[in-house]
Design a protein around this motif. Structure first.
Motif, PDB file in Angstrom:
ATOM      1  N   ASN A 262       0.825  -1.205   0.000  1.00  0.00           N
ATOM      2  CA  ASN A 262       0.000   0.000   0.000  1.00  0.00           C
ATOM      3  C   ASN A 262       0.863   1.261   0.000  1.00  0.00           C
ATOM      4  OD1 ASN A 262       0.733  -0.127   2.705  1.00  0.00           O
ATOM      5  ND2 ASN A 262      -1.272  -0.765   3.388  1.00  0.00           N
ATOM      6  N   VAL A 263       0.294   2.291  -0.562  1.00  0.00           N
ATOM      7  CA  VAL A 263       0.901   3.629  -0.500  1.00  0.00           C
ATOM      8  C   VAL A 263      -0.230   4.636  -0.680  1.00  0.00           C
ATOM      9  CG1 VAL A 263       1.558   3.564  -2.959  1.00  0.00           C
ATOM     10  CG2 VAL A 263       2.637   5.214  -1.453  1.00  0.00           C
ATOM     11  N   ALA A 264      -0.254   5.620   0.192  1.00  0.00           N
ATOM     12  CA  ALA A 264      -1.311   6.632   0.092  1.00  0.00           C
ATOM     13  C   ALA A 264      -0.821   7.941   0.703  1.00  0.00           C
ATOM     14  CB  ALA A 264      -2.578   6.165   0.807  1.00  0.00           C
ATOM     15  N   VAL A 265      -1.364   9.013   0.164  1.00  0.00           N
ATOM     16  CA  VAL A 265      -1.027  10.369   0.605  1.00  0.00           C
ATOM     17  C   VAL A 265      -2.332  11.077   0.989  1.00  0.00           C
ATOM     18  CG1 VAL A 265      -0.065  12.592  -0.157  1.00  0.00           C
ATOM     19  CG2 VAL A 265       0.990  10.441  -0.923  1.00  0.00           C
ATOM     20  N   HIS A 266      -2.305  11.817   2.074  1.00  0.00           N
ATOM     21  CA  HIS A 266      -3.480  12.587   2.503  1.00  0.00           C
ATOM     22  C   HIS A 266      -3.961  13.461   1.335  1.00  0.00           C
ATOM     23  CE1 HIS A 266      -5.940  15.534   4.549  1.00  0.00           C
ATOM     24  NE2 HIS A 266      -5.883  14.797   5.655  1.00  0.00           N
TER      25      HIS A 266
ATOM     26  N   ARG B 265      -1.453  16.076  -1.739  1.00  0.00           N
ATOM     27  CA  ARG B 265      -1.054  15.410  -2.990  1.00  0.00           C
ATOM     28  C   ARG B 265      -0.418  16.390  -3.967  1.00  0.00           C
ATOM     29  NH1 ARG B 265      -6.332  11.364  -3.268  1.00  0.00           N
ATOM     30  NH2 ARG B 265      -5.715  10.232  -1.379  1.00  0.00           N
ATOM     31  N   ARG B 266       0.273  15.854  -4.950  1.00  0.00           N
ATOM     32  CA  ARG B 266       0.972  16.609  -6.008  1.00  0.00           C
ATOM     33  C   ARG B 266       2.062  17.508  -5.431  1.00  0.00           C
ATOM     34  NH1 ARG B 266      -1.722  16.097 -10.906  1.00  0.00           N
ATOM     35  NH2 ARG B 266       0.321  16.491 -11.838  1.00  0.00           N
ATOM     36  N   ARG B 267       2.674  17.070  -4.335  1.00  0.00           N
ATOM     37  CA  ARG B 267       3.806  17.801  -3.748  1.00  0.00           C
ATOM     38  C   ARG B 267       5.023  16.890  -3.629  1.00  0.00           C
ATOM     39  NH1 ARG B 267       0.699  20.814   1.270  1.00  0.00           N
ATOM     40  NH2 ARG B 267      -0.930  21.736  -0.007  1.00  0.00           N
ATOM     41  N   GLY B 268       4.968  15.752  -4.285  1.00  0.00           N
ATOM     42  CA  GLY B 268       6.118  14.852  -4.265  1.00  0.00           C
ATOM     43  C   GLY B 268       6.105  13.814  -3.161  1.00  0.00           C
ATOM     44  N   LEU B 269       5.026  13.788  -2.360  1.00  0.00           N
ATOM     45  CA  LEU B 269       5.023  12.844  -1.235  1.00  0.00           C
ATOM     46  C   LEU B 269       4.859  11.385  -1.681  1.00  0.00           C
ATOM     47  CD1 LEU B 269       3.088  14.668   1.582  1.00  0.00           C
ATOM     48  CD2 LEU B 269       5.296  13.525   1.804  1.00  0.00           C
ATOM     49  N   GLY B 270       4.029  11.158  -2.698  1.00  0.00           N
ATOM     50  CA  GLY B 270       3.898   9.789  -3.224  1.00  0.00           C
ATOM     51  C   GLY B 270       5.244   9.302  -3.739  1.00  0.00           C
ATOM     52  N   THR B 271       5.929  10.192  -4.433  1.00  0.00           N
ATOM     53  CA  THR B 271       7.272   9.867  -4.943  1.00  0.00           C
ATOM     54  C   THR B 271       8.228   9.594  -3.781  1.00  0.00           C
ATOM     55  OG1 THR B 271       6.863  11.251  -6.865  1.00  0.00           O
ATOM     56  CG2 THR B 271       9.170  10.732  -6.367  1.00  0.00           C
ATOM     57  N   LEU B 272       8.154  10.439  -2.749  1.00  0.00           N
ATOM     58  CA  LEU B 272       9.010  10.239  -1.565  1.00  0.00           C
ATOM     59  C   LEU B 272       8.758   8.869  -0.938  1.00  0.00           C
ATOM     60  CD1 LEU B 272      10.901  11.636   0.678  1.00  0.00           C
ATOM     61  CD2 LEU B 272       8.767  12.092   1.871  1.00  0.00           C
TER      62      LEU B 272
ATOM     63  N   SER C  13      -8.081   1.511 -13.332  1.00  0.00           N
ATOM     64  CA  SER C  13      -8.620   2.879 -13.454  1.00  0.00           C
ATOM     65  C   SER C  13      -7.728   3.929 -12.798  1.00  0.00           C
ATOM     66  CB  SER C  13     -10.009   2.937 -12.809  1.00  0.00           C
ATOM     67  OG  SER C  13      -9.914   2.638 -11.421  1.00  0.00           O
ATOM     68  N   ASN C  14      -6.729   3.510 -12.025  1.00  0.00           N
ATOM     69  CA  ASN C  14      -5.931   4.467 -11.246  1.00  0.00           C
ATOM     70  C   ASN C  14      -4.749   4.973 -12.073  1.00  0.00           C
ATOM     71  OD1 ASN C  14      -4.742   5.991  -9.250  1.00  0.00           O
ATOM     72  ND2 ASN C  14      -4.753   4.376  -7.698  1.00  0.00           N
ATOM     73  N   ARG C  15      -5.100   5.805 -13.057  1.00  0.00           N
ATOM     74  CA  ARG C  15      -4.075   6.295 -13.981  1.00  0.00           C
ATOM     75  C   ARG C  15      -3.056   7.201 -13.274  1.00  0.00           C
ATOM     76  NH1 ARG C  15      -3.486   3.270 -17.921  1.00  0.00           N
ATOM     77  NH2 ARG C  15      -2.373   4.951 -18.988  1.00  0.00           N
TER      78      ARG C  15
HETATM   79  C1  LIG Z   1      -1.359   8.023  -6.053  1.00  0.00           C
HETATM   80  C2  LIG Z   1      -0.878   8.934  -4.915  1.00  0.00           C
HETATM   81  C3  LIG Z   1      -0.138   8.096  -3.883  1.00  0.00           C
HETATM   82  C4  LIG Z   1       0.086  10.001  -5.513  1.00  0.00           C
HETATM   83  O1  LIG Z   1       0.607  10.770  -4.452  1.00  0.00           O
HETATM   84  P1  LIG Z   1       1.180  12.241  -4.717  1.00  0.00           P
HETATM   85  O2  LIG Z   1       1.849  12.694  -3.492  1.00  0.00           O
HETATM   86  O3  LIG Z   1       0.107  13.109  -5.259  1.00  0.00           O
HETATM   87  O4  LIG Z   1       2.249  11.943  -5.874  1.00  0.00           O
HETATM   88  P2  LIG Z   1       3.427  12.902  -6.377  1.00  0.00           P
HETATM   89  O5  LIG Z   1       3.163  14.312  -6.000  1.00  0.00           O
HETATM   90  O6  LIG Z   1       4.719  12.301  -5.975  1.00  0.00           O
HETATM   91  O7  LIG Z   1       3.225  12.753  -7.979  1.00  0.00           O
HETATM   92  C5  LIG Z   1       4.255  12.255  -8.807  1.00  0.00           C
HETATM   93  C6  LIG Z   1       3.745  12.211 -10.234  1.00  0.00           C
HETATM   94  O8  LIG Z   1       2.711  11.221 -10.385  1.00  0.00           O
HETATM   95  C7  LIG Z   1       1.734  11.709 -11.327  1.00  0.00           C
HETATM   96  N1  LIG Z   1       0.481  12.023 -10.610  1.00  0.00           N
HETATM   97  C8  LIG Z   1       0.231  11.867  -9.297  1.00  0.00           C
HETATM   98  N2  LIG Z   1      -1.031  12.263  -9.008  1.00  0.00           N
HETATM   99  C9  LIG Z   1      -1.577  12.665 -10.174  1.00  0.00           C
HETATM  100  C10 LIG Z   1      -2.864  13.192 -10.534  1.00  0.00           C
HETATM  101  N3  LIG Z   1      -3.836  13.394  -9.609  1.00  0.00           N
HETATM  102  N4  LIG Z   1      -3.091  13.496 -11.830  1.00  0.00           N
HETATM  103  C11 LIG Z   1      -2.130  13.312 -12.767  1.00  0.00           C
HETATM  104  N5  LIG Z   1      -0.884  12.836 -12.485  1.00  0.00           N
HETATM  105  C12 LIG Z   1      -0.619  12.518 -11.208  1.00  0.00           C
HETATM  106  C13 LIG Z   1       2.312  12.975 -11.909  1.00  0.00           C
HETATM  107  O9  LIG Z   1       3.138  12.594 -12.979  1.00  0.00           O
HETATM  108  C14 LIG Z   1       3.135  13.482 -10.736  1.00  0.00           C
HETATM  109  O10 LIG Z   1       4.144  14.372 -11.107  1.00  0.00           O
HETATM  110  P3  LIG Z   1       3.817  15.950 -11.266  1.00  0.00           P
HETATM  111  O11 LIG Z   1       3.067  16.371 -10.042  1.00  0.00           O
HETATM  112  O12 LIG Z   1       5.172  16.567 -11.393  1.00  0.00           O
HETATM  113  O13 LIG Z   1       2.980  16.068 -12.515  1.00  0.00           O
HETATM  114  C15 LIG Z   1      -2.065   9.693  -4.263  1.00  0.00           C
HETATM  115  O14 LIG Z   1      -2.833  10.306  -5.272  1.00  0.00           O
HETATM  116  C16 LIG Z   1      -2.963   8.826  -3.419  1.00  0.00           C
HETATM  117  O15 LIG Z   1      -2.724   8.618  -2.224  1.00  0.00           O
HETATM  118  N6  LIG Z   1      -4.057   8.285  -4.027  1.00  0.00           N
HETATM  119  C17 LIG Z   1      -5.025   7.454  -3.301  1.00  0.00           C
HETATM  120  C18 LIG Z   1      -4.426   6.120  -2.894  1.00  0.00           C
HETATM  121  C19 LIG Z   1      -3.850   5.373  -4.084  1.00  0.00           C
HETATM  122  O16 LIG Z   1      -4.424   5.350  -5.186  1.00  0.00           O
HETATM  123  N7  LIG Z   1      -2.701   4.724  -3.854  1.00  0.00           N
HETATM  124  C20 LIG Z   1      -2.025   3.922  -4.871  1.00  0.00           C
HETATM  125  C21 LIG Z   1      -2.543   2.526  -4.826  1.00  0.00           C
HETATM  126  S1  LIG Z   1      -1.735   1.467  -6.024  1.00  0.00           S
END
Ligand SMILES: CC(C)(COP(=O)(O)OP(=O)(O)OC[C@H]1O[C@@H](n2cnc3c(N)ncnc32)[C@H](O)[C@@H]1OP(=O)(O)O)[C@@H](O)C(=O)NCCC(=O)NCCS
Length: 155
Positions: A79-83, A87-94, A118-120
């Protein structure tokens, strides 16, 4: 707000409530706090991590979490999730790069995960980090019968 304002650290038992609440916000079919407690305390294969917001006052708040299981030389991110507000601040990447680095240090040579078809957004994140599509799992998700895409990062 840059990812540098967050710290990536191992999850502890005291994080379970915050992580359980985040899980409920982020997923349609959330894990319970009991599952997280079991994973953290009893699953020898598991490794769980959180990102904390460094607040100037009060306790650091958990804003992201993730975990993987290490099986031989394969790490599987479970699992991985961000509040939603962070989101879109690099935390998912971190979170993903932090787990990949930790798994690599523990001996992993590849990292796998499943993601909903569906989770593009998540797929895009993983692809940017070098994960490639290697297969599908039919009707993998219990809540709606959705297929999963299987992605792998070869280290
Ligand atoms: C998926 C998730 C973990 C991404 O976390 P995040 O902190 O927003 O990710 P980042 O900021 O590191 O995004 C890195 C890149 O991923 C892509 N990305 C992430 N979220 C996106 C969005 N909502 N729309 C389009 N691209 C997205 C982009 O390429 C983004 O880079 P950019 O912001 O420079 O364009 C977050 O949206 C989340 O918690 N979602 C719900 C739970 C989930 O789906 N977990 C994954 C299960 S497999």
């Amino acid at each position: 707000m840059a990812a540098a304002e967050f710290v990536f650290t191992p999850m502890t038992e005291s994080d379970i409530d915050a992580v359980g609440a985040l899980e409920e916000q982020c997923f349609a079919d959330p894990w319970t706090r009991t599952t997280f407690r079991h994973e953290l305390l009893s699953n020898q294969l598991a490794s769980y991590w959180v990102a904390r917001l460094c607040l100037s006052t009060g306790l650091p708040a958990v804003v992201a979490y993730g975990g993987y299981w290490l099986m031989g030389d394969e790490a599987h991110i479970v699992n991985v999730a961000v509040h939603p507000d962070f989101r879109r601040r690099g935390l998912g990447t971190l979170m993903v790069t932090g787990m990949v680095d930790a798994a690599r240090c523990a001996g992993a040579r590849l990292v796998t995960l499943e993601v909903r078809m569906s989770n593009r957004d998540a797929q895009k994140l993983y692809a940017r980090l070098g994960f490639v599509e290697v297969g599908e799992r039919r009707r993998y998700y219990n809540d709606n019968g959705e297929d999963a895409l299987l992605m792998t990062l070869f280290l």
